[in-house]
Design a protein around this motif. Structure first.
Motif, PDB file in Angstrom:
ATOM      1  N   PRO A 216       0.842  -1.207   0.000  1.00 57.56           N
ATOM      2  CA  PRO A 216       0.000   0.000   0.000  1.00 57.56           C
ATOM      3  C   PRO A 216       0.874   1.252   0.000  1.00 57.56           C
ATOM      4  CG  PRO A 216      -0.017  -1.025   2.160  1.00 57.56           C
ATOM      5  CD  PRO A 216       0.697  -1.976   1.246  1.00 57.56           C
ATOM      6  N   VAL A 217       0.339   2.337  -0.541  1.00 57.95           N
ATOM      7  CA  VAL A 217       1.100   3.578  -0.599  1.00 57.95           C
ATOM      8  C   VAL A 217       0.153   4.755  -0.428  1.00 57.95           C
ATOM      9  CG1 VAL A 217       0.924   3.629  -3.130  1.00 57.95           C
ATOM     10  CG2 VAL A 217       2.710   4.949  -1.991  1.00 57.95           C
ATOM     11  N   ARG A 218       0.600   5.737   0.344  1.00 56.61           N
ATOM     12  CA  ARG A 218      -0.186   6.967   0.541  1.00 56.61           C
ATOM     13  C   ARG A 218       0.292   8.009  -0.467  1.00 56.61           C
ATOM     14  NH1 ARG A 218      -1.606   9.283   6.356  1.00 56.61           N
ATOM     15  NH2 ARG A 218      -3.107   7.609   6.033  1.00 56.61           N
ATOM     16  N   VAL A 219      -0.655   8.601  -1.188  1.00 55.83           N
ATOM     17  CA  VAL A 219      -0.292   9.552  -2.229  1.00 55.83           C
ATOM     18  C   VAL A 219      -1.160  10.800  -2.144  1.00 55.83           C
ATOM     19  CG1 VAL A 219       0.500   7.767  -3.821  1.00 55.83           C
ATOM     20  CG2 VAL A 219      -1.868   8.524  -3.917  1.00 55.83           C
ATOM     21  N   ALA A 220      -0.580  11.914  -2.558  1.00 53.92           N
ATOM     22  CA  ALA A 220      -1.360  13.116  -2.863  1.00 53.92           C
ATOM     23  C   ALA A 220      -1.743  13.037  -4.326  1.00 53.92           C
ATOM     24  CB  ALA A 220      -0.529  14.369  -2.594  1.00 53.92           C
ATOM     25  N   GLU A 221      -2.960  13.449  -4.644  1.00 56.44           N
ATOM     26  CA  GLU A 221      -3.389  13.283  -6.028  1.00 56.44           C
ATOM     27  C   GLU A 221      -4.369  14.338  -6.476  1.00 56.44           C
ATOM     28  OE1 GLU A 221      -6.405  11.801  -7.582  1.00 56.44           O
ATOM     29  OE2 GLU A 221      -7.641  11.569  -5.799  1.00 56.44           O
ATOM     30  N   LEU A 222      -4.355  14.569  -7.800  1.00 55.84           N
ATOM     31  CA  LEU A 222      -5.369  15.344  -8.494  1.00 55.84           C
ATOM     32  C   LEU A 222      -5.961  14.444  -9.568  1.00 55.84           C
ATOM     33  CD1 LEU A 222      -3.609  18.816  -9.042  1.00 55.84           C
ATOM     34  CD2 LEU A 222      -5.303  18.227  -7.296  1.00 55.84           C
ATOM     35  N   SER A 223      -7.210  14.650  -9.910  1.00 55.86           N
ATOM     36  CA  SER A 223      -7.847  13.786 -10.889  1.00 55.86           C
ATOM     37  C   SER A 223      -8.655  14.605 -11.886  1.00 55.86           C
ATOM     38  CB  SER A 223      -8.748  12.757 -10.197  1.00 55.86           C
ATOM     39  OG  SER A 223      -9.780  13.410  -9.474  1.00 55.86           O
TER      40      SER A 223
ATOM     41  N   ARG B 124       0.831  22.825  -5.903  1.00 57.59           N
ATOM     42  CA  ARG B 124       0.007  22.839  -4.691  1.00 57.59           C
ATOM     43  C   ARG B 124       0.740  22.206  -3.504  1.00 57.59           C
ATOM     44  NH1 ARG B 124      -6.243  21.540  -6.643  1.00 57.59           N
ATOM     45  NH2 ARG B 124      -6.229  22.902  -8.488  1.00 57.59           N
ATOM     46  N   LEU B 125       1.496  21.161  -3.760  1.00 58.72           N
ATOM     47  CA  LEU B 125       2.284  20.559  -2.682  1.00 58.72           C
ATOM     48  C   LEU B 125       3.301  21.547  -2.136  1.00 58.72           C
ATOM     49  CD1 LEU B 125       2.931  16.989  -4.154  1.00 58.72           C
ATOM     50  CD2 LEU B 125       1.467  17.552  -2.211  1.00 58.72           C
ATOM     51  N   ASP B 126       3.971  22.247  -3.045  1.00 56.53           N
ATOM     52  CA  ASP B 126       4.974  23.227  -2.631  1.00 56.53           C
ATOM     53  C   ASP B 126       4.325  24.346  -1.807  1.00 56.53           C
ATOM     54  OD1 ASP B 126       7.766  24.312  -2.850  1.00 56.53           O
ATOM     55  OD2 ASP B 126       6.704  25.935  -3.849  1.00 56.53           O
ATOM     56  N   ALA B 127       3.158  24.812  -2.242  1.00 57.69           N
ATOM     57  CA  ALA B 127       2.461  25.872  -1.509  1.00 57.69           C
ATOM     58  C   ALA B 127       2.047  25.406  -0.117  1.00 57.69           C
ATOM     59  CB  ALA B 127       1.235  26.338  -2.302  1.00 57.69           C
ATOM     60  N   ALA B 128       1.750  24.106   0.003  1.00 56.41           N
ATOM     61  CA  ALA B 128       1.323  23.563   1.294  1.00 56.41           C
ATOM     62  C   ALA B 128       2.506  23.127   2.156  1.00 56.41           C
ATOM     63  CB  ALA B 128       0.382  22.389   1.073  1.00 56.41           C
ATOM     64  N   GLY B 129       3.725  23.204   1.613  1.00 54.41           N
ATOM     65  CA  GLY B 129       4.903  22.786   2.354  1.00 54.41           C
ATOM     66  C   GLY B 129       4.994  21.285   2.537  1.00 54.41           C
ATOM     67  N   VAL B 130       4.424  20.525   1.598  1.00 53.71           N
ATOM     68  CA  VAL B 130       4.430  19.065   1.675  1.00 53.71           C
ATOM     69  C   VAL B 130       5.501  18.529   0.731  1.00 53.71           C
ATOM     70  CG1 VAL B 130       3.114  16.949   1.273  1.00 53.71           C
ATOM     71  CG2 VAL B 130       1.995  18.950   2.276  1.00 53.71           C
ATOM     72  N   ARG B 131       6.373  17.687   1.256  1.00 49.42           N
ATOM     73  CA  ARG B 131       7.475  17.163   0.454  1.00 49.42           C
ATOM     74  C   ARG B 131       7.073  15.823  -0.174  1.00 49.42           C
ATOM     75  NH1 ARG B 131      11.809  13.718   1.332  1.00 49.42           N
ATOM     76  NH2 ARG B 131      11.099  13.381   3.472  1.00 49.42           N
ATOM     77  N   PRO B 132       7.156  15.706  -1.488  1.00 48.55           N
ATOM     78  CA  PRO B 132       6.848  14.426  -2.133  1.00 48.55           C
ATOM     79  C   PRO B 132       7.906  13.383  -1.806  1.00 48.55           C
ATOM     80  CG  PRO B 132       6.793  16.246  -3.714  1.00 48.55           C
ATOM     81  CD  PRO B 132       7.441  16.765  -2.475  1.00 48.55           C
ATOM     82  N   VAL B 133       7.513  12.128  -1.780  1.00 50.51           N
ATOM     83  CA  VAL B 133       8.451  11.024  -1.573  1.00 50.51           C
ATOM     84  C   VAL B 133       8.173   9.960  -2.637  1.00 50.51           C
ATOM     85  CG1 VAL B 133       8.768  11.434   0.892  1.00 50.51           C
ATOM     86  CG2 VAL B 133       6.922   9.947   0.132  1.00 50.51           C
ATOM     87  N   GLY B 134       9.216   9.459  -3.255  1.00 51.54           N
ATOM     88  CA  GLY B 134       9.049   8.400  -4.236  1.00 51.54           C
ATOM     89  C   GLY B 134       8.663   8.921  -5.611  1.00 51.54           C
ATOM     90  N   PRO B 135       8.536   8.017  -6.547  1.00 53.33           N
ATOM     91  CA  PRO B 135       8.213   8.418  -7.925  1.00 53.33           C
ATOM     92  C   PRO B 135       6.746   8.779  -8.088  1.00 53.33           C
ATOM     93  CG  PRO B 135       8.378   6.035  -7.773  1.00 53.33           C
ATOM     94  CD  PRO B 135       8.783   6.566  -6.429  1.00 53.33           C
TER      95      PRO B 135
ATOM     96  N   ILE C 222       1.583  11.280  -6.260  1.00 55.09           N
ATOM     97  CA  ILE C 222       2.957  11.053  -5.816  1.00 55.09           C
ATOM     98  C   ILE C 222       2.929  10.805  -4.322  1.00 55.09           C
ATOM     99  CG2 ILE C 222       3.526  13.490  -5.340  1.00 55.09           C
ATOM    100  CD1 ILE C 222       6.293  12.815  -6.689  1.00 55.09           C
ATOM    101  N   GLY C 223       3.840   9.967  -3.848  1.00 55.50           N
ATOM    102  CA  GLY C 223       3.861   9.588  -2.453  1.00 55.50           C
ATOM    103  C   GLY C 223       4.079  10.770  -1.518  1.00 55.50           C
ATOM    104  N   VAL C 224       3.381  10.741  -0.390  1.00 56.21           N
ATOM    105  CA  VAL C 224       3.535  11.764   0.651  1.00 56.21           C
ATOM    106  C   VAL C 224       3.469  11.083   2.012  1.00 56.21           C
ATOM    107  CG1 VAL C 224       2.612  13.694  -0.701  1.00 56.21           C
ATOM    108  CG2 VAL C 224       1.056  12.251   0.640  1.00 56.21           C
ATOM    109  N   GLU C 225       3.845  11.812   3.051  1.00 57.59           N
ATOM    110  CA  GLU C 225       3.824  11.270   4.407  1.00 57.59           C
ATOM    111  C   GLU C 225       2.928  12.095   5.309  1.00 57.59           C
ATOM    112  OE1 GLU C 225       7.998  11.269   5.284  1.00 57.59           O
ATOM    113  OE2 GLU C 225       8.284   9.236   4.450  1.00 57.59           O
ATOM    114  N   VAL C 226       1.889  12.713   4.738  1.00 63.25           N
ATOM    115  CA  VAL C 226       0.924  13.496   5.513  1.00 63.25           C
ATOM    116  C   VAL C 226      -0.451  12.858   5.361  1.00 63.25           C
ATOM    117  CG1 VAL C 226       2.223  15.627   5.223  1.00 63.25           C
ATOM    118  CG2 VAL C 226       0.432  15.051   3.587  1.00 63.25           C
TER     119      VAL C 226
END
Length: 273
Positions: free
Chosen positions: A128-135, A160-171, A191-195
């Protein structure tokens, strides 16, 4: 004044065309020699000629062009009409280019039939993987419909990730779900995130479940990914598995300006027959 030949050269049209415009009253000459019948034009008439050609390129008939010009359409309105037509032609060109890429990919698949191998397919347990996404929704699962919808989602997601200060992880990832409307599909760019998910973000955070997948590495543009999907299909059939949805795409190497350098792992969910 200019002879009809010189005026045709200045306006970059044919003499035959100018004679036709004269015969229908669209662009009569400024003067006609009564003895020779020679037509003469003025430099000021180039403006009307330019409008004739521009409106004709909008798809209007010559009679419609004559009515518009005789009604003295304002320059801002004419400029707006031309800009609208330009946007329509640009959209059509982009769609035709995408279709051409799709046709070339299909042709390549046909040419390589019989030479495909399933030796590079690997059966994996995808965690399983946690991701931030747009659709968004694409008209179909065809590559020509997917690309124009999927590609713009990634820069917007990263913004949007950059504006929220969220760092992507993984491909980066892409996955697909059937939409309610016929052949349409919901396209997800992630893309993977840890939030965790929160209403404060202008993007979604979802947990993609674990899955059993037949996987292969696709090299090059995603326009030719159908060939790799056929390799997966052959392996699945040979090993008595069944597909279980659309393939997930993991972009191991992504080159926005040089798609042929891309490296993508295709993960096709499977289940036992």
């Amino acid at each position: 004044m200019f002879t009809i030949g010189d005026f045709a050269n200045l306006g970059r049209v044919s003499v035959r065309m100018l004679r036709h415009y004269d015969s229908i009253g669209l662009l009569p000459p400024a003067a006609v020699d009564p003895r020779s019948g020679y037509r003469y034009y003025t430099a000021a008439q180039l403006g009307r000629l330019n409008r004739v050609i521009a409106l004709k390129d909008l798809g209007l008939t010559l009679e419609q062009v004559r009515v518009i010009l005789d009604d003295a359409v304002a320059l801002p309105e004419l400029r707006g009409m031309l800009r609208l037509r330009r946007a329509q032609l640009e959209a059509q060109l982009a769609a035709d280019t995408a279709r051409l890429s799709s046709v070339e990919a299909r042709l390549h698949m046909i040419e390589t039939e019989g030479r495909m191998t399933s030796q590079d397919v690997v059966l994996k347990e995808i965690p399983p993987v946690r991701v931030a996404e747009l659709s968004a929704v694409a008209r179909s699962y065809d590559g020509a419909d997917i690309g124009p919808v999927l590609t713009p989602l990634y820069p917007e997601l990263f913004r949007r990730l950059d504006a929220a200060g969220v760092r992507p992880v993984g491909p980066a990832l892409a996955w697909y779900d059937p939409a309610d409307d016929g052949e349409a599909v919901v396209v997800h760019a992630g893309i993977g995130v840890e939030v965790g998910p929160t209403a404060a973000h202008d993007f979604s955070v979802v947990d993609l479940p674990a899955m059993t997948a037949a996987t292969t590495i696709h090299h090059g543009s995603m326009d030719s990914a159908d060939l790799s999907l056929q390799i997966l299909a052959r392996w699945i059939e040979e090993n008595d598995w069944r597909t279980d949805g659309y393939a997930r795409e993991m972009y191991l190497e992504y080159w926005p300006e040089e798609a042929d350098k891309g490296v993508t792992e295709l993960q096709l969910p499977v289940r036992r027959a």
